[in-house]
Design a protein around this motif. Structure first.
Motif, mmCIF file in Angstrom:
data_model
loop_
_atom_site.group_PDB
_atom_site.id
_atom_site.type_symbol
_atom_site.label_atom_id
_atom_site.label_comp_id
_atom_site.label_asym_id
_atom_site.label_seq_id
_atom_site.Cartn_x
_atom_site.Cartn_y
_atom_site.Cartn_z
ATOM 1 N N LYS A 141 0.839 -1.209 0.000
ATOM 2 C CA LYS A 141 0.000 0.000 0.000
ATOM 3 C C LYS A 141 0.868 1.251 0.000
ATOM 4 O O LYS A 141 0.604 2.216 -0.730
ATOM 5 N N ILE A 169 2.427 1.902 -3.465
ATOM 6 C CA ILE A 169 1.560 2.540 -4.466
ATOM 7 C C ILE A 169 1.582 4.060 -4.298
ATOM 8 O O ILE A 169 1.662 4.812 -5.275
ATOM 9 N N GLU A 205 3.104 6.770 -7.066
ATOM 10 C CA GLU A 205 2.313 7.831 -7.686
ATOM 11 C C GLU A 205 3.040 9.185 -7.632
ATOM 12 O O GLU A 205 2.962 9.984 -8.564
ATOM 13 N N GLU A 228 -0.486 -7.950 -5.032
ATOM 14 C CA GLU A 228 -1.556 -6.979 -5.197
ATOM 15 C C GLU A 228 -1.001 -5.606 -5.581
ATOM 16 O O GLU A 228 -1.557 -4.910 -6.439
ATOM 17 N N ALA A 229 0.118 -5.237 -4.941
ATOM 18 C CA ALA A 229 0.702 -3.933 -5.243
ATOM 19 C C ALA A 229 1.157 -3.871 -6.696
ATOM 20 O O ALA A 229 0.939 -2.855 -7.391
ATOM 21 N N LYS A 272 0.002 -5.625 -9.267
ATOM 22 C CA LYS A 272 -1.178 -5.568 -10.140
ATOM 23 C C LYS A 272 -1.738 -4.140 -10.206
ATOM 24 O O LYS A 272 -2.073 -3.634 -11.287
ATOM 25 N N GLU A 273 -1.850 -3.477 -9.052
ATOM 26 C CA GLU A 273 -2.462 -2.149 -9.018
ATOM 27 C C GLU A 273 -1.569 -1.121 -9.701
ATOM 28 O O GLU A 273 -2.040 -0.270 -10.457
ATOM 29 N N ALA A 314 -1.763 -1.673 -13.414
ATOM 30 C CA ALA A 314 -3.052 -1.225 -13.954
ATOM 31 C C ALA A 314 -3.104 0.299 -14.071
ATOM 32 O O ALA A 314 -3.528 0.862 -15.091
ATOM 33 N N LYS A 315 -2.646 0.996 -13.019
ATOM 34 C CA LYS A 315 -2.647 2.460 -13.055
ATOM 35 C C LYS A 315 -1.667 2.975 -14.101
ATOM 36 O O LYS A 315 -1.940 3.976 -14.791
#
Length: 1006
Positions: free
Chosen positions: A720, A723, A727, A747-748, A750-751, A754-755
């Motif tokens: 988390k 991410i 950014e 999960e990190a 993948k996110e 995707a972003k």
């Protein structure tokens, strides 16, 4: 049925372990069986041919030809295929057992076994085999007797019909030709016999006929009443007759006689004479008696066999059933005889049974075997193994089915339990994999910090010798622990089926030479002779898994030298002549033989088990018991197997073969040399790197390493956090740990991906046609450090402590661009940065090479003018590697010999002490003379620094460095001092710095 007697049977016992043969032999002999033995598959096949055993107890797992192969060969021989085979196995592997039954095995017994179980199973199989043979023999005899009787009766009928259709006199003559004829005068009771009649009654043909009284005395007492009553009725009623009676001849034989008679009337219609024939039917009667006895025996066997049996009509109606079948299905005989077989068959199994019967009736098969389910009277399901054949009459019309039904419900239940056990094993294996993955992560994570920070610390030029030595100990200990962990995980991966081959093309002969050189010093230190024999016909260049093959050979040779105190250790490499080559594929045989302590026979069968050591290994206090276990699995992966033969006090021989493909030399890919990164190359952009790991030690390791190379670095403690940093920071590359709290790396990743894709798509549409199609590395080079161009796509490299291959596709599918396993090596970090970002580095050898090109020559003439004491001090300081003293001495002459001082400082800064010492030796030498035509600046750059190092010494030093054996390295340096003092001193200096890479480069260049 013949009573079971164990003394009537010969049993062949096949096992490669003599203790097992002894135990089983004693058990069988105590039970009364005759026994014979074989210790191998080939010997078993030979023994079967000569001994013709009634049953075979066959070990499943044997070296060479295993039990399955022996069974397959026996069942393929029509003369031997009926011999029952019971497998002896220490394994419950379902596939092995199923394969055994498919090949024709009658049963199996699991080791360790109970004698009662073994004897019971043997008796059942032998009893069934004997019963089957007896039934077949009785059926054949019965068929023959029936055919004889039918033929005899038909012949008799034809004879009687012929006698009635011809004249009385001609008929009498024909009867006399085959039968005895007689006549009796009713009024005088006088008998008239043909010669044949005399012979039938046991008299000579030339004597006179017996009187009526004498005839009555010949007739068996129990039959006299029948005889007299029939004759009297024929006379009274004038009727023909035919009956059977027995006589007791004068020679004591009891004979069966069939007689026919007809009355002869006078003109008044009165019976005046009886005329008839006699036929000796004793043989036919004996056949009938034997047939009845056979039927009785069959009935007894049918009724009392332990296997369910029944006779079924072609329409499916039960005709006869035995008590075993009744007991099996829970019905009485009367109840079963009232059923059609469909009524007690499980509905889903009816069609397969009907289809098999149809094939049998059509003559397409002579028998069939199927498994089907029956419905017990209590509604439970009974599994049966059916063996069905068809009995036909002499016109080939079907009479009835003979069905044998063996209750295999327990076997089916066992199979179901095995399936459940297999599923449980799979679940346990999965749990084990999860556990190992966790353990791998937990062990490798601290090791990552230990080894990584050791690498960082060793780069510090301010460390003293003791500190470098201590750091070296930390590094070597960590590497040792990592190797031990890898061995344990390798065993686990092999058992889980996760280990795979990594085939490459390589020079087999060169690899063997390296291994030979590796062990020469160790063998010499123990006064052992090390021999390598490479057969001429073995291909030099092959395709196989070089690392696994090398590891197996190192394990075997290391053990051989370890457990050999005197004599020889030999390795032979040759082609396996027993296996013909196909195309370019060959089977290469490796044999490692020693004259060491040997292995106890009781330990032979366990040495390939993980964590098992021989007594000699335990006494030595070395090893973990994993080497041979891993070696065997590796050899099996390489397409072969490993065998061992050993004698206590005489030595041990390990032999294994692999399957390899011969290739051309031009296909060999050159090995890449590792080079140490010391800085970023000039004119590089400042790359942004994000390090994500929940362990602070792991983060700091990478952060310090990357900051030292002038990268811009940020940190994140979980997915988390990563991410959010991504950014704002927009890193070029992320080092992403995959296991973290809050949000893991999967999960990190993948996110972030995707972003990034969304951002990329938006910027791509706005700048279409304005951007050249360049590679990511080119765009990165051309982008400013703060650029957020669509070209600046973030590369994500997974950091993982997992060693299981199934995890890698998951990581890649999550969006990771690459994977690096912990503990991480700094060289791997820099390689990945160069691969994915196009980063260019300055390497240590490049700098040395650049500096070497700028070296100034040492002016020997100028050196000779300096004070002798100063030269002595500089020589001693160079030999003892006292840097501070060297630099102080150079400063003393810098004002008067600036060029010479600069040249000496350049060599000292690059650790070229041997050239300084060589120059001093040349200057001090009274025999030194300046070559004609040379100037006063004598060149020392290309002058050799004493004797060349031997090839054997180089190989031994490489081996010591590979295994981080500091004691061996120091011993080798001491040996070198006698031959090349300058090189020895220089290597000793590098050892204090733990700079093995420089040592390797130095001795390879030399």
């Amino acid at each position: 049925m013949t009573q079971f007697n164990s003394q009537d049977f010969l049993i062949l016992v096949v096992d490669d372990i003599s203790q097992n043969l002894q135990v089983i032999g004693e058990m069988l002999e105590n039970a009364g069986y005759d026994t014979t033995f074989a210790t191998s598959g080939q010997q078993a096949l030979e023994r079967v041919q000569t001994a013709q055993p009634d049953l075979i107890l066959l070990d499943l797992m044997m070296p060479g030809m295993n039990g399955l192969q022996v069974c397959q060969k026996l069942k393929a021989d029509p003369k031997l295929c009926e011999i029952p085979i019971i497998f002896l196995t220490a394994s419950n592997e379902k596939e092995d057992l199923l394969q055994a039954f498919k090949l024709g095995a009658a049963d199996y017994i699991t080791k360790p076994f109970q004698p009662e179980e073994v004897l019971a199973r043997i008796e059942v199989r032998l009893a069934n085999q004997r019963l089957k043979k007896e039934l077949e023999e009785r059926n054949q005899q019965l068929q023959i007797e029936i055919e004889v009787r039918i033929a005899t009766e038909e012949a008799l009928k034809k004879t009687v019909e012929s006698l009635h259709t011809t004249s009385r006199q001609l008929a009498e003559a024909q009867r006399i030709a085959h039968l005895g004829s007689w006549s009796r005068d009713i009024f005088t009771n006088k008998l008239t016999w043909s010669k044949e009649t005399f012979r039938i009654f046991g008299f000579a043909p030339d004597r006179s006929e017996p009187s009526h009284t004498e005839l009555n005395e010949l007739i068996y007492p129990d039959d006299i009443e029948l005889f007299q009553t029939t004759i009297a009725r024929a006379i009274a009623d004038g009727l023909a007759y035919q009956f059977e009676f027995r006589i007791k001849r004068s020679d004591g034989q009891l004979r069966y006689i069939e007689t026919t008679g007809e009355p002869i009337f006078n003109s008044a219609g009165q019976v005046i004479r009886l005329f008839g024939t006699v036929l000796d039917i004793s043989d036919r009667k004996q056949a009938e008696i034997a047939l009845r006895q056979s039927e009785q025996k069959f009935r007894k066997a049918f009724d009392h066999t332990a296997v369910g049996m029944c006779l079924v009509s072609p329409t499916g109606k039960f005709m006869q059933v035995n008590s075993s079948l009744c007991q099996m299905l829970g019905y009485s005989k009367q109840e079963l005889l009232s059923f059609n077989f469909e009524e007690i068959t499980y509905p889903d199994d009816i069609n397969i049974d009907w289809k098999s019967q149809e094939n049998l009736l059509n003559g397409e098969i002579i028998l069939y075997h199927i498994e089907k389910r029956y419905l017990h009277k209590n509604t439970s399901i009974v599994w049966g193994l059916l063996s069905v054949s068809l009995v036909r009459d002499n016109r080939e019309q079907p009479l009835y089915f003979v069905t044998q039904i063996q209750d295999i419900t327990a076997l089916k239940n066992t199979a179901a339990e095995l399936l459940l056990a297999k599923e449980a094993a799979v679940t346990a294996s999965q749990a084990k994999s999860v556990f190992l993955a966790n353990m791998s992560h937990e062990l490798r994570t601290p090791l990552n910090a230990i080894l990584g920070f050791a690498q960082l610390l060793i780069r510090d030029s301010n460390l003293n010798e003791k500190q470098r030595e201590n750091i070296g100990i930390i590094g070597r200990s960590g590497e040792h622990l990592l190797n031990l962990i890898n061995d344990i995980l390798d065993i686990s991966k092999i058992e889980a089926g996760h280990m795979e081959l990594n085939q490459t093309e390589f020079d087999l002969k060169e690899m063997l030479w390296e291994i030979e050189e590796m062990f020469l010093l160790k063998a010499d230190s123990k006064c052992l002779e090390l021999k390598f024999d490479f057969a001429a016909d073995v291909p030099q260049f092959i395709r196989s898994d070089r690392l696994k093959l090398r590891q197996v050979l190192i394990n075997l040779l290391s053990n051989a030298i370890k457990f050999t105190n005197k004599g020889t250790v030999t390795m032979q490499v040759k082609l396996d002549s027993s296996s013909p080559s196909i195309a370019n594929t060959s089977r290469i045989l490796f044999v490692v033989d020693d004259t060491g302590v040997g292995i106890d026979p009781e330990e032979i069968n366990s040495i390939f088990n993980p964590f098992v050591q021989t007594q000699a290994g335990i006494v030595s206090g070395q090893g973990t018991g994993l080497g041979l276990a891993i070696s065997r699995k590796y050899v099996q992966l390489l397409g072969g197997d490993i065998k061992v033969n050993s004698q206590i006090g005489k030595g041990t021989t390990f032999q294994f073969d692999i399957q390899a493909t011969a290739i051309e030399k031009t296909f060999i890919e050159p090995q890449q040399n590792n080079r140490r990164v010391i800085a970023l190359a000039p004119n590089q952009p400042r790359y942004r790197i994000l390090v994500v790991d929940d362990k602070e030690s792991n983060r700091q390791l990478l952060v310090q390493l990357l900051l030292g190379m002038d990268f811009e670095v940020r940190q994140a403690i979980n997915g988390k956090d990563a991410i959010q940093v991504w950014e704002n920071f927009q890193p070029h590359l992320i080092w992403m740990d995959m296991r973290m709290p809050v949000m893991d790396g999967y999960e990190a990743t993948k996110e972030i991906k995707a972003k990034a894709q969304q951002k990329w798509a938006g910027e791509e549409s706005g700048s279409a046609g304005k951007r050249e199609n360049k590679s990511a590395a080119e765009n990165l080079h051309n982008a400013s450090p703060t650029s957020q161009s669509p070209a600046t796509k973030t590369i994500i490299i997974a950091l993982t402590a997992s060693v299981f291959k199934e995890q890698k596709p998951i990581m890649l599918s999550a969006g990771c661009d690459d994977i690096v396993c912990k503990p991480i090596q700094e060289s791997v970090i820099f390689e990945k940065l160069a691969e994915h970002l196009g980063v260019e580095f300055v390497y240590e050898e490049d700098q040395i090479s650049t500096q070497a090109n700028s070296y100034q020559s040492i002016n020997i003439s100028a050196l000779k003018t300096l004070p002798h004491a100063w030269l002595e001090q500089l020589e001693e300081a160079s030999l003892t590697l006292e840097e501070e003293t060297i630099y102080n001495l150079i400063e003393q002459i810098e004002s008067q010999e600036t060029a010479l001082a600069h040249a000496l400082r350049t060599y000292a800064e690059n650790f070229e002490y041997q050239k300084i010492v060589s120059a001093i030796a040349a200057a001090k030498s009274s025999n030194f003379s300046q070559p004609e035509g040379s100037n006063s600046a004598d060149q020392i750059n290309n002058q050799p620094s004493q004797a060349k190092i031997s090839r054997e010494w180089v190989a031994n030093m490489k081996q010591a460095i590979d295994i981080a054996d500091l004691d061996a390295m120091n011993a080798l340096v001491n040996i070198l001092r006698n031959e090349n003092i300058v090189m020895a001193q220089l290597i000793q200096y590098y050892l204090t710095k733990l700079d093995y890479e420089k040592i390797i480069n130095l001795i390879v260049d030399n």
